[in-house]
Design a protein around this motif. Sequence first.
Motif, mmCIF file in Angstrom:
data_model
loop_
_atom_site.group_PDB
_atom_site.id
_atom_site.type_symbol
_atom_site.label_atom_id
_atom_site.label_comp_id
_atom_site.label_asym_id
_atom_site.label_seq_id
_atom_site.Cartn_x
_atom_site.Cartn_y
_atom_site.Cartn_z
ATOM 1 N N ALA A 267 35.560 -19.533 83.456
ATOM 2 C CA ALA A 267 35.968 -18.288 84.113
ATOM 3 C C ALA A 267 35.450 -18.414 85.539
ATOM 4 C CB ALA A 267 35.372 -17.075 83.417
ATOM 5 N N ASP A 268 36.340 -18.668 86.460
ATOM 6 C CA ASP A 268 35.959 -19.108 87.806
ATOM 7 C C ASP A 268 35.880 -17.926 88.761
ATOM 8 O OD1 ASP A 268 35.545 -20.350 90.193
ATOM 9 O OD2 ASP A 268 37.401 -21.508 90.190
ATOM 10 N N PRO A 269 34.668 -17.501 89.159
ATOM 11 C CA PRO A 269 34.565 -16.339 90.044
ATOM 12 C C PRO A 269 35.102 -16.594 91.444
ATOM 13 C CG PRO A 269 32.425 -17.365 89.763
ATOM 14 C CD PRO A 269 33.362 -18.057 88.812
ATOM 15 N N ALA A 270 35.410 -17.853 91.774
ATOM 16 C CA ALA A 270 36.038 -18.122 93.065
ATOM 17 C C ALA A 270 37.513 -17.784 93.064
ATOM 18 C CB ALA A 270 35.852 -19.595 93.446
ATOM 19 N N ASP A 271 38.105 -17.561 91.888
ATOM 20 C CA ASP A 271 39.494 -17.110 91.807
ATOM 21 C C ASP A 271 39.522 -15.599 92.023
ATOM 22 O OD1 ASP A 271 42.024 -16.088 90.583
ATOM 23 O OD2 ASP A 271 42.319 -18.209 90.115
ATOM 24 N N PRO A 272 40.361 -15.104 92.935
ATOM 25 C CA PRO A 272 40.374 -13.664 93.210
ATOM 26 C C PRO A 272 40.698 -12.795 91.994
ATOM 27 C CG PRO A 272 41.506 -14.851 94.952
ATOM 28 C CD PRO A 272 41.233 -15.852 93.862
ATOM 29 N N ALA A 273 41.269 -13.391 90.945
ATOM 30 C CA ALA A 273 41.615 -12.610 89.755
ATOM 31 C C ALA A 273 40.479 -12.575 88.741
ATOM 32 C CB ALA A 273 42.872 -13.172 89.111
ATOM 33 N N CYS A 274 39.304 -13.088 89.085
ATOM 34 C CA CYS A 274 38.146 -13.073 88.193
ATOM 35 C C CYS A 274 37.179 -12.009 88.695
ATOM 36 C CB CYS A 274 37.487 -14.449 88.166
ATOM 37 S SG CYS A 274 36.225 -14.654 86.890
ATOM 38 N N VAL A 275 37.317 -10.783 88.206
ATOM 39 C CA VAL A 275 36.576 -9.659 88.781
ATOM 40 C C VAL A 275 35.935 -8.773 87.716
ATOM 41 C CG1 VAL A 275 37.970 -9.581 90.895
ATOM 42 C CG2 VAL A 275 38.712 -8.273 88.902
ATOM 43 N N ALA A 276 35.650 -9.328 86.532
ATOM 44 C CA ALA A 276 35.170 -8.473 85.453
ATOM 45 C C ALA A 276 33.722 -8.046 85.633
ATOM 46 C CB ALA A 276 35.329 -9.197 84.117
ATOM 47 N N HIS A 277 32.904 -8.927 86.171
ATOM 48 C CA HIS A 277 31.461 -8.711 86.099
ATOM 49 C C HIS A 277 30.808 -8.878 87.470
ATOM 50 C CE1 HIS A 277 31.813 -8.795 81.745
ATOM 51 N NE2 HIS A 277 32.490 -9.925 81.840
ATOM 52 N N LEU A 278 29.494 -8.625 87.470
ATOM 53 C CA LEU A 278 28.684 -8.913 88.651
ATOM 54 C C LEU A 278 28.413 -10.420 88.660
ATOM 55 C CD1 LEU A 278 26.348 -5.828 88.419
ATOM 56 C CD2 LEU A 278 27.828 -6.357 90.362
ATOM 57 N N HIS A 279 29.492 -11.153 88.874
ATOM 58 C CA HIS A 279 29.546 -12.612 88.686
ATOM 59 C C HIS A 279 30.170 -13.175 89.953
ATOM 60 C CE1 HIS A 279 31.517 -16.079 86.146
ATOM 61 N NE2 HIS A 279 30.484 -16.501 86.838
ATOM 62 N N CYS A 280 29.329 -13.708 90.834
ATOM 63 C CA CYS A 280 29.808 -14.032 92.176
ATOM 64 C C CYS A 280 30.193 -15.502 92.299
ATOM 65 C CB CYS A 280 28.738 -13.707 93.208
ATOM 66 S SG CYS A 280 27.332 -14.851 93.186
ATOM 67 N N PRO A 281 31.096 -15.812 93.224
ATOM 68 C CA PRO A 281 31.339 -17.215 93.574
ATOM 69 C C PRO A 281 30.225 -17.690 94.502
ATOM 70 C CG PRO A 281 32.769 -15.805 94.869
ATOM 71 C CD PRO A 281 31.994 -14.899 93.955
ATOM 72 N N PRO A 282 29.500 -18.743 94.150
ATOM 73 C CA PRO A 282 28.374 -19.152 94.997
ATOM 74 C C PRO A 282 28.841 -19.816 96.283
ATOM 75 C CG PRO A 282 28.642 -20.685 93.176
ATOM 76 C CD PRO A 282 29.602 -19.555 92.930
ATOM 77 N N LEU A 283 28.054 -19.643 97.317
ATOM 78 C CA LEU A 283 28.342 -20.274 98.597
ATOM 79 C C LEU A 283 28.044 -21.765 98.526
ATOM 80 C CD1 LEU A 283 26.721 -17.639 100.987
ATOM 81 C CD2 LEU A 283 29.134 -17.854 100.366
ATOM 82 N N ALA A 284 28.838 -22.551 99.260
ATOM 83 C CA ALA A 284 28.670 -24.005 99.231
ATOM 84 C C ALA A 284 27.284 -24.412 99.717
ATOM 85 C CB ALA A 284 29.759 -24.669 100.077
ATOM 86 N N VAL A 285 26.762 -23.733 100.737
ATOM 87 C CA VAL A 285 25.448 -24.112 101.257
ATOM 88 C C VAL A 285 24.375 -23.899 100.201
ATOM 89 C CG1 VAL A 285 24.986 -21.823 102.292
ATOM 90 C CG2 VAL A 285 23.851 -23.867 103.206
ATOM 91 N N LEU B 200 37.927 5.032 78.496
ATOM 92 C CA LEU B 200 37.798 3.603 78.771
ATOM 93 C C LEU B 200 38.615 3.250 79.999
ATOM 94 C CD1 LEU B 200 36.669 0.859 77.828
ATOM 95 C CD2 LEU B 200 38.785 0.565 76.510
ATOM 96 N N TRP B 201 37.983 2.500 80.911
ATOM 97 C CA TRP B 201 38.621 2.115 82.168
ATOM 98 C C TRP B 201 38.599 0.602 82.314
ATOM 99 C CZ3 TRP B 201 40.300 6.233 85.234
ATOM 100 C CH2 TRP B 201 39.793 7.491 84.893
ATOM 101 N N LEU B 202 39.569 0.082 83.025
ATOM 102 C CA LEU B 202 39.492 -1.290 83.497
ATOM 103 C C LEU B 202 38.590 -1.313 84.724
ATOM 104 C CD1 LEU B 202 43.257 -2.219 83.188
ATOM 105 C CD2 LEU B 202 41.398 -2.972 81.681
ATOM 106 N N LYS B 203 37.824 -2.393 84.851
ATOM 107 C CA LYS B 203 36.840 -2.474 85.930
ATOM 108 C C LYS B 203 37.087 -3.721 86.764
ATOM 109 C CE LYS B 203 32.629 -3.767 84.919
ATOM 110 N NZ LYS B 203 31.204 -3.836 84.529
ATOM 111 N N ALA B 204 37.189 -3.526 88.070
ATOM 112 C CA ALA B 204 37.260 -4.635 89.024
ATOM 113 C C ALA B 204 35.997 -4.600 89.870
ATOM 114 C CB ALA B 204 38.495 -4.525 89.902
ATOM 115 N N THR B 205 35.161 -5.616 89.734
ATOM 116 C CA THR B 205 33.935 -5.730 90.518
ATOM 117 C C THR B 205 34.175 -6.802 91.575
ATOM 118 O OG1 THR B 205 32.669 -5.213 88.526
ATOM 119 C CG2 THR B 205 31.445 -6.071 90.412
#
Length: 506
Positions: free
Chosen positions: A84-102, A447-452
Amino acid sequence: MSSGTGDLLAGGADGPGRLRALTSVVLDTLETAARARGGPLPAGGPDAVARRTAALCDPVLPEEGVGAEAALADLVRAVAEGAADPADPACVAHLHCPPLAVAVAAEVAGAALNPSMDSWDQAPAAGVIEELTTAALARLVHPDAPAPDALITSGGTESNLVALLLARERAAPGPLRVVTGANAHHSVHRAAWMLGLPAPVVVPCTDGRIDPAALDRTLAALDVAPALVVATAGTTDEGRIDPLPEIADITDRYGAGLHVDAAYGGPLLFSERLAPLLKGLDRAVSVTFDLHKLGWQPVAAGVLAVADTALLAPLSLRTDYLNADDDTEAGLPDLLGRSIRTTRRPDALKIAATFRALGRRGLSELVEHCVRTAEEFGRAVDVRPALRRRPGPVGISTVLFRPVVADALGPEAGDAVVAEVRRTLLLDGRAVLGRAVAEDGDGHHRLWLKATLLHPVAATADLLPQLDLVAEAAERAARREGDGGGGDREGGGGDTAAPAEERLSP
């Protein structure tokens, strides 16, 4: 396989050359696997992912090894194609971030050198970097305190545990009573249980935030018992920030301590424009602050900031092989009291690399981008007739919404449609949306859908296709619900996994 250390080790003078070759295998595999996945997560659900992963990785412990290159190619391919790749804009379920390259690059250096942050002779320079990093974070959270300090932790759960531990020791002989909102993270309750404290007293919330009047009544009822109030700055489900100035006034009036779980919202402090949302945070005796959420660090990157370094004294521990008295007296720094863990990773290194690379201004721009994108995403929901947003403001960078067709089906059936929409998109591999139960405008919980939204560079336009996917899936789910065929509400329902070659990333 060669037994030479140059072929085996990542450190030393020869290790980087070998590591360079193996890193190339990893990077090439990551690139091809992401394309093969073709979306934010793999299609097919748990069983399909398990089969594909096992085909590449089983047995994990063969009688004869396959070699470093082959093992890396198979395992990295499996985990990347099945991510589940948080770098994909469609991956927004959780407080799950795409890490910075540095940060990831610094993580490689830390892993290769492998300092253990429990004694100076295992981490001479890494200890200095941690000290500089924690000092900067402590001053960010408590800018006016005379001697603030901070610890690096594994995340919000550990930070909250240590905060309650320190409060328990201050309250001795106690017993400490923990008071928190109904919106608090589950780790607060778990920490109280682990520490042998009474179950936290739960204060009602209004619109997802602690009700100050209810808090006042609760503390008055506790009479003289030592208390620690735990407030939240950025709830997991809604991104709400408790009224910190009012809460600080109340805790002062009753002589209670205040801990703020700002694991989500803490990085708002990087922005001069957004920092006022955390007014009153500096009045807390301790603050949880995560950087693997709205800070784009690889897990783990947690922080516990305290207003006075003397508050950390209960963590002090003496063991001869790590911090003997005569070594400390001779000037060797004592690192053991900087954590409840012994062996721990140099997580400050990636944080420091990010801070140095971007500076406060660069970090501010990324935080503000996420907040702005969430506001724009919320407005996009508002103008779509098929969807509606939870009434009220966007919570930091969290947007709750649901399909309108769910409202027409009644509470139970409507919530079932929302849940089915989420699972359908998950099993199709097309979008990773979260779920949250939260109060609606009429006072009922739904119940709601959540985009974080934690993507530091994704544009709002990159996120909008998810809204179309939700609307389409909701129409199908509502028709099934209306026909009396609610589908498999536990495991997903109706249209699930399309073949991988037929999927398109939104």
